[in-house]
Design an enzyme around this catalytic site. Structure first.
Site, PDB file in Angstrom:
ATOM      1  CG  ASP A 105      -2.180   0.784   1.008  1.00 52.93           C
ATOM      2  OD1 ASP A 105      -3.195   0.519   1.673  1.00 52.93           O
ATOM      3  OD2 ASP A 105      -2.141   1.700   0.148  1.00 52.93           O
TER       4      ASP A 105
HETATM    5  C1  GLC Z   1      -4.314   4.176  -0.249  1.00 57.62           C
HETATM    6  C2  GLC Z   1      -5.239   3.050   0.214  1.00 57.62           C
HETATM    7  C3  GLC Z   1      -5.383   1.925  -0.777  1.00 57.62           C
HETATM    8  C4  GLC Z   1      -5.260   2.468  -2.185  1.00 57.62           C
HETATM    9  C5  GLC Z   1      -3.831   2.973  -2.358  1.00 57.62           C
HETATM   10  C6  GLC Z   1      -3.614   3.586  -3.737  1.00 57.62           C
HETATM   11  O1  GLC Z   1      -3.533   4.598   0.823  1.00 57.62           O
HETATM   12  O2  GLC Z   1      -4.950   2.478   1.477  1.00 57.62           O
HETATM   13  O3  GLC Z   1      -6.657   1.304  -0.548  1.00 57.62           O
HETATM   14  O4  GLC Z   1      -5.531   1.450  -3.138  1.00 57.62           O
HETATM   15  O5  GLC Z   1      -3.464   3.922  -1.358  1.00 57.62           O
HETATM   16  O6  GLC Z   1      -4.431   4.709  -3.886  1.00 57.62           O
END
Ligand code: GLC
Length: 696
Positions: free
Chosen positions: A266
């Site tokens: 993430d």
């Molecule tokens: C964010 C979220 C995740 C998302 C990623 C890309 O922090 O936790 O769900 O897909 O970053 O945007």
């Protein structure tokens, strides 16, 4: 590209190029207006070579086929091999056409609705040049203080898994090389929703038994459906953040499930190891995550330098590095990106996919089946000739999309005022002149989703004061609730004559609400998440484990109750009213014992005992009696949506296999079902006992 050519390409890459393939950077490195970032932005201290060699680009809402085509051309010209980047984005409940939020979509208990949402999303997003979506989100949610409940299919592992698998099928279609498809990413692996006190990103403490029985199964269902990627959560398991947790990323994914897809962190997770004092520098952090089994680094930039150093000093072998890079190249090859980096996306395709009537109709149908009628003293449905007041924050609001609305546009989202102004059957008047008052109220769409935890998810003080004033008129009040999670509405609901929970219903949400309130369509949604009476009850969910102390009577002593309130939820999981009623017979079983190779089929007769047609969700729950481990009081096993004319009856059957009842112990070993099992069939998780079966 053939596998041989892919391996030849891999062998021809330099160490820097291989490491770059394992790095995802933000689209803003190429485009000024790529859409707002979804995490904390770092300084981009990257060389031009690193930028044009990055394995993936993450983009926000402003995906654009023609701009992406130019980026692919730039990369082809400037990088040595011109390997196209994977373009990834958060398309989780629609792209330009916004569907109800996933928590609402799960209230349809209809996997076809989830698959349709995903198919429409893939058509619209891939036409804009997006290759991969960060969906399905499969966090099993039990805490409405957490803003991200809205992104999840709710509290039931079975329902989360079924809806997630359906989304994977819808996004991917039959062949990822075909335009109109998208690769998928199951997230947040695993247990993120248990963040302490519902505070986003807070630590999590989960037993292995709960991981095996509750939080891992939805991911297994999505991977079995063909999901392409897995994203580890920000949160830990056994005090090790998921991205650096080898038990999660290797032992479960690779050894237990034999899954060989690509993993991606993430946002900034590799860099977060510094904050946890688990790593002192980029190399240290990179080694911990990479050796655990995390292939790609989203937006911490640590891998660029840290992983390179680790390979140079032998901490990471070139074979380990090649295996991860090959997983990235293989996903690009599955998408056909080496032949067409834009995956069939063109400006014309993008325009052709925009605002298509059949997409809006699909979003309308999903919204009609997602709304949940929580209370109705008979004031609904409205009828022709009525004078109706339409008031509240959401009465003329276009902000009905929820968070993560991708390219959804408020200006393309009619409000309740818009749609009711066209319904010539009722007159819109002031509350003083009205026969019925519609009070449209709840959360704002920017108040839900990521980093949107609340100490007390409820109506605001002003909304409560306004409701009190409306009730003081003595006119019937119908509350239409907009929310991304169950709100604490016990007192508010008691004041109203009816409550329709619309969640965030998407582009066609207002139209759906109008048709439901007018009775053109009969409500049929059933709750995917329990509504607590108050925050003090949280967590409260249908599949809580048994207690050795009874919970009845509530004024008892030495039993599991509160001195200052009830144990019972305001509205239980699976609950939802209709404008008609349904009667259930006791279940008939076609056998009295469940054996290894002998399933049992349970059949109930369901009758529409009201005066109008309607749909409901027949739900099957079970609970074992003579067990080796404590098990949930109720576990949702199967469900079926049925539609019945007034007075019509139908037989609804569920076939249960012994393996359906299996659980797992702390070590992940199967615990075979045996003993007496109670089965409960009804319209919500409080359904009465319908059958008892011996399992041998
Ligand atoms: C964010 C979220 C995740 C998302 C990623 C890309 O922090 O936790 O769900 O897909 O970053 O945007």
């Amino acid at each position: 590209m053939t596998n041989e050519a892919l391996n030849a390409l891999l062998q021809d890459l330099t160490l820097e190029e291989k490491v770059a393939q394992l790095c995802q950077i933000d689209m803003s490195t190429f485009l000024a207006d790529a859409g707002s970032p979804t995490g904390p932005m770092l300084e981009f201290n990257l060389t031009r070579e690193q930028i044009v060699s990055a394995g993936s680009l993450i983009c926000g809402a402003n995906a654009d086929a023609e701009k992406f085509a130019q980026i692919h051309e730039t990369i082809r010209k400037e990088s040595r091999h011109g390997i196209p980047p994977l373009i990834m984005s958060d398309v989780i409940h629609g792209m330009r056409t916004t569907f109800p939020i996933p928590l609402a979509l799960a209230c349809t208990f209809d996997e076809n609705e989830a698959e349709t949402m995903a198919r429409v999303s893939a058509k619209e997003a891939s036409a804009c040049g997006v290759h991969v979506t960060f969906s399905p989100m499969l966090d099993v949610c039990r805490d409405p203080r957490w803003g991200r409940c809205m992104e999840s299919p709710g509290e039931s592992p079975a329902l989360c898994g079924a809806m997630g698998a359906a989304m994977v099928r819808g996004y991917r279609g039959d062949d990822l090389k075909q335009k109109g498809t998208m690769a998928t990413c199951a997230k947040h692996y695993a247990g993120y929703a248990l963040c302490e006190a519902g505070r986003d990103y807070a630590p999590v403490d989960i037993s292995r038994t709960e991981m095996y029985n509750t939080y891992l199964p939805p991911f297994k269902a999505a991977l079995d459906a063909g999901c392409d990627m897995v994203m580890p959560a920000f949160t830990p398991v056994d005090r090790v953040p998921a991205a650096a947790n080898r038990w999660l990323m290797h032992d479960i994914l690779r050894e237990r499930w034999h899954w060989d897809g690509m993993t991606i962190t993430d946002w900034g997770s590799v860099g977060e190891l510094y904050l946890h004092h688990l790593a002192s520098d980029a190399k240290d952090a990179s080694v911990r995550c990479f050796k655990a089994g995390t292939d790609m680094d989203m937006m911490s930039f640590a891998y660029f330098s840290g992983l390179k150093e680790a390979v140079e000093d032998g901490t990471v072998s070139i074979e380990e590095l090649d295996a991860a890079v090959l997983r990235v190249l293989e996903l690009k090859n599955k998408l056909g990106l080496f032949e067409d980096p834009n995956h069939g996306a063109t400006g014309e395709e993008q325009l052709a996919m925009r605002g298509r009537h059949e997409h809006r109709l699909a979003a309308l149908q999903a919204a009609l089946k997602s709304c949940v009628l929580l209370k109705n003293d008979g004031v609904l449905p409205l009828h022709s000739g009525m004078k109706v007041a339409l008031t509240g924050d959401h009465a003329d609001s276009h902000r009905l999309l929820g968070a993560w609305q991708a390219d959804g546009r408020e200006e393309e989202t009619p409000s309740l005022a818009d749609v009711f102004s066209k319904d010539g059957r009722v007159a819109i008047v002031t509350p003083g002149e009205a026969d019925v008052i519609i009070y449209a109220v709840g959360e704002d769409q920017d108040d839900v989703g990521e980093s949107a935890s609340k100490l007390n998810p409820a109506l605001t003080a002003q909304q409560k004061a306004d409701l009190e004033q409306l009730c003081a008129t003595g006119k019937p009040v119908v509350m239409v609730l907009f929310c991304g999670r169950p709100l604490m509405i016990q007192e508010d609901a008691s004041r109203c004559n009816a409550v329709l929970n619309a969640w965030f219903p998407g582009s066609e949400g207002a139209e759906a609400i109008r048709q439901l309130l007018m009775g053109d369509v009969n409500p049929s949604g059933h709750l995917s998440m329990t509504f607590p009476r108050c925050v003090g009850q949280i967590p409260i969910h249908h599949d809580q484990l048994s207690t050795g102390r009874p919970t009845e009577p509530e004024n008892g002593r030495f039993i599991s109750v509160y001195r200052d309130g009830s144990n019972k939820p305001l509205y239980p999981f699976g609950y939802g009213l209709s404008y008609t009623t349904f009667d259930f017979s006791t279940a008939e079983a076609d056998g009295d014992a469940l054996l290894d190779d002998t399933p049992v089929t349970l059949t109930v007769q369901v009758t529409n005992t009201g005066d109008r047609a309607g749909e409901t969700v027949v739900q099957l729950y079970f609970r074992g009696r003579r067990l080796t481990h404590m098990e949930p009081l109720r576990t949702l096993l199967q469900w079926k949506r049925i539609s019945l004319e007034a007075g019509e009856s139908t037989a609804v059957s569920f076939t249960v296999r012994k393996s359906d009842l299996q659980t797992w112990d702390h070590d992940g070993q199967p615990v075979e079902a045996s003993g007496m099992y109670d089965f409960y069939i009804g319209e919500d998780s409080l359904a009465r006992q319908s059958a008892v079966i011996l399992v041998k």
